[in-house]
Motif scaffolding. Structure first.
Motif, PDB file in Angstrom:
ATOM      1  N   ILE A 198      -8.245 -62.659 -36.348  1.00  0.00           N
ATOM      2  CA  ILE A 198      -8.003 -61.221 -36.305  1.00  0.00           C
ATOM      3  C   ILE A 198      -8.259 -60.642 -37.689  1.00  0.00           C
ATOM      4  O   ILE A 198      -7.679 -61.085 -38.682  1.00  0.00           O
ATOM      5  CB  ILE A 198      -6.560 -60.915 -35.876  1.00  0.00           C
ATOM      6  CG1 ILE A 198      -6.287 -61.513 -34.492  1.00  0.00           C
ATOM      7  CG2 ILE A 198      -6.305 -59.411 -35.867  1.00  0.00           C
ATOM      8  CD1 ILE A 198      -4.819 -61.464 -34.093  1.00  0.00           C
ATOM      9  N   GLY A 199      -9.112 -59.646 -37.758  1.00  0.00           N
ATOM     10  CA  GLY A 199      -9.362 -58.927 -39.006  1.00  0.00           C
ATOM     11  C   GLY A 199      -8.900 -57.489 -38.859  1.00  0.00           C
ATOM     12  O   GLY A 199      -9.159 -56.838 -37.841  1.00  0.00           O
ATOM     13  N   LEU A 200      -8.187 -56.990 -39.864  1.00  0.00           N
ATOM     14  CA  LEU A 200      -7.648 -55.634 -39.811  1.00  0.00           C
ATOM     15  C   LEU A 200      -8.211 -54.860 -40.990  1.00  0.00           C
ATOM     16  O   LEU A 200      -8.024 -55.247 -42.140  1.00  0.00           O
ATOM     17  CB  LEU A 200      -6.119 -55.667 -39.875  1.00  0.00           C
ATOM     18  CG  LEU A 200      -5.388 -54.350 -39.652  1.00  0.00           C
ATOM     19  CD1 LEU A 200      -5.680 -53.797 -38.262  1.00  0.00           C
ATOM     20  CD2 LEU A 200      -3.879 -54.558 -39.825  1.00  0.00           C
ATOM     21  N   GLY A 201      -8.911 -53.788 -40.714  1.00  0.00           N
ATOM     22  CA  GLY A 201      -9.544 -53.032 -41.789  1.00  0.00           C
ATOM     23  C   GLY A 201      -9.621 -51.565 -41.469  1.00  0.00           C
ATOM     24  O   GLY A 201      -9.039 -51.082 -40.501  1.00  0.00           O
ATOM     25  N   PHE A 202     -10.348 -50.831 -42.309  1.00  0.00           N
ATOM     26  CA  PHE A 202     -10.453 -49.388 -42.176  1.00  0.00           C
ATOM     27  C   PHE A 202     -11.811 -48.993 -41.635  1.00  0.00           C
ATOM     28  O   PHE A 202     -12.824 -49.602 -41.959  1.00  0.00           O
ATOM     29  CB  PHE A 202     -10.240 -48.717 -43.537  1.00  0.00           C
ATOM     30  CG  PHE A 202      -8.946 -49.071 -44.178  1.00  0.00           C
ATOM     31  CD1 PHE A 202      -7.754 -48.651 -43.634  1.00  0.00           C
ATOM     32  CD2 PHE A 202      -8.922 -49.840 -45.329  1.00  0.00           C
ATOM     33  CE1 PHE A 202      -6.552 -48.986 -44.220  1.00  0.00           C
ATOM     34  CE2 PHE A 202      -7.722 -50.181 -45.922  1.00  0.00           C
ATOM     35  CZ  PHE A 202      -6.537 -49.755 -45.369  1.00  0.00           C
ATOM     36  N   CYS A 203     -11.809 -47.949 -40.845  1.00  0.00           N
ATOM     37  CA  CYS A 203     -13.048 -47.446 -40.279  1.00  0.00           C
ATOM     38  C   CYS A 203     -13.733 -46.483 -41.240  1.00  0.00           C
ATOM     39  O   CYS A 203     -13.084 -45.772 -41.995  1.00  0.00           O
ATOM     40  CB  CYS A 203     -12.762 -46.699 -38.982  1.00  0.00           C
ATOM     41  SG  CYS A 203     -12.469 -47.777 -37.578  1.00  0.00           S
ATOM     42  N   GLU A 204     -15.028 -46.450 -41.149  1.00  0.00           N
ATOM     43  CA  GLU A 204     -15.806 -45.447 -41.856  1.00  0.00           C
ATOM     44  C   GLU A 204     -16.324 -44.458 -40.822  1.00  0.00           C
ATOM     45  O   GLU A 204     -16.956 -44.846 -39.853  1.00  0.00           O
ATOM     46  CB  GLU A 204     -16.979 -46.086 -42.600  1.00  0.00           C
ATOM     47  CG  GLU A 204     -17.749 -45.095 -43.446  1.00  0.00           C
ATOM     48  CD  GLU A 204     -18.772 -45.793 -44.335  1.00  0.00           C
ATOM     49  OE1 GLU A 204     -19.444 -45.099 -45.097  1.00  0.00           O
ATOM     50  OE2 GLU A 204     -18.873 -47.022 -44.254  1.00  0.00           O
TER      51      GLU A 204
END
Length: 358
Positions: free
Chosen positions: A292-298
């Motif tokens: 699972i990777g958790l990041g920010f959207c562009e």
């Protein structure tokens, strides 16, 4: 939800800004040892506080409950009687999840974080802080935690009476202050908002508070929490004075980053956006396994991350640097009309015209 580390996607945030606390004009209800001085517009009010970040407040990133202590501090300084029942461990992203079996233990914290020991010394209850774990006996370092909704339901149905002697429901439930904003589609995942929904399910008014982190959104400066908490005390006081505290819906308040030196924009009435500010990615690491990777959207036109709601909470918070306020209901039935639209109109008018400005 709480802190999240960028992975393959990122979110380009406009400067949300605000001034440092000393210059922000947010010290109206600043606590003093014992909480004995200053205006007390919340005197006689009973408030339950919970969150989804836990009551530990031990991490250097300030992502595990420091905001809860700032909220407790500000409410007691404004005269409220406060009891905290919060998850034992970090429960970010749990939404409205509940535990359906076993035993919950509400264990009082005897040694509070440094600097917060005497914040509620003058409150009738003394401002006790309880961590709630899933254990038939004392909570230990590794005990599994109650969910945010668990803590609110336990408190309202049994815990406050047993631990604080409150025979009636509190006047208000506050959740947070969350480490990181809860806006757009991620509101559905938020344990901070989920705990507030649990309160209105029990016919108790509720407000969920969340604060932005620094520009990396991996560290959460104390100044952001304090500015949010002291705004929150004045915000609650205004609602109380106008008779606008209601269990018909919860209010969600997201506060911009104030650590960069610019003033937070005035509160604005918003809708929960539809964009995907936070993105969950799943990378196959084995035949049956996915990391699972958790990041920010562009935000790119056509991308599922892009916000499409004109008056979205995320737009007000990130682009305009304003305090974003949105009503959140527990009724998921599409198309249902508000039974008392005058209440909604009254709160919206308060936010747009009379709520505190920093």
């Amino acid at each position: 939800m709480s802190s999240m580390k960028p992975t393959t996607r990122r979110l380009a945030l406009a400067s949300a800004g605000a001034v440092l606390l000393a210059a922000a004009g947010v010290t109206a209800y600043a606590a003093t040892p014992g909480g004995t001085t200053g205006p007390r517009p919340l005197a006689g009010m009973r408030i339950l506080i919970s969150n989804d970040d836990s009551m530990q407040a031990a991490k250097a990133s300030n992502s595990d409950g420091l905001g809860l202590y700032e909220l407790r501090r500000a409410m007691c300084a404004a005269g409220a009687d406060v009891v905290v029942m919060a998850p034992w461990q970090v429960q970010s992203g749990k939404g409205t999840a509940v535990t359906n079996g076993g035993v919950l233990t509400a264990q009082r914290r005897t040694a509070l974080p440094a600097g917060y020991e005497d914040d509620c010394a003058q409150a009738p209850s003394g401002g006790p802080v309880y961590g709630v774990c899933l254990a038939d006996g004392p909570c230990t370092k590794d005990s599994p935690s109650a969910t945010p909704a668990d803590t609110v339901k336990l408190a309202l149905r049994a815990g406050l009476k047993a631990k604080a002697g409150w025979s009636e429901a509190p006047d208000l439930v506050l959740t947070g202050i969350n480490s990181g904003p809860n806006v757009s589609a991620q509101v559905n995942d938020s344990g901070t908002v989920g705990a507030a929904v649990a309160a209105i399910d029990q016919n108790v008014p509720a407000i969920a508070f969340s604060s932005s982190g620094d520009e990396t959104n991996t560290t959460f400066p104390r100044v952001n929490y304090r500015a949010n908490a002291e705004f929150g005390a004045r915000f609650v006081a205004g609602l109380r004075q106008r008779g606008l505290l209601t269990p018909e819906f919860a209010l969600k308040v997201d506060y911009p980053d104030v650590s960069a030196g610019r003033r937070a924009g005035a509160p604005v009435w918003t809708r929960v956006g539809h964009g995907q500010v936070v993105w969950h990615a799943y990378e196959q690491t084995g035949e049956d396994s996915f990391a699972i990777g958790l990041g920010f959207c562009e935000e790119t036109p056509g991308d599922p991350c892009t916000e499409t709601v004109e008056d979205a909470d995320s737009t007000a918070l990130f682009r305009d640097g304003r305090i974003a306020v949105a009503p959140v209901t527990a009724d998921r039935t599409y198309g249902v009309k508000e039974p008392h639209p005058e209440t909604l109109r009254g709160i919206r008018r308060y936010v747009e015209h009379d709520a505190p400005r920093n």
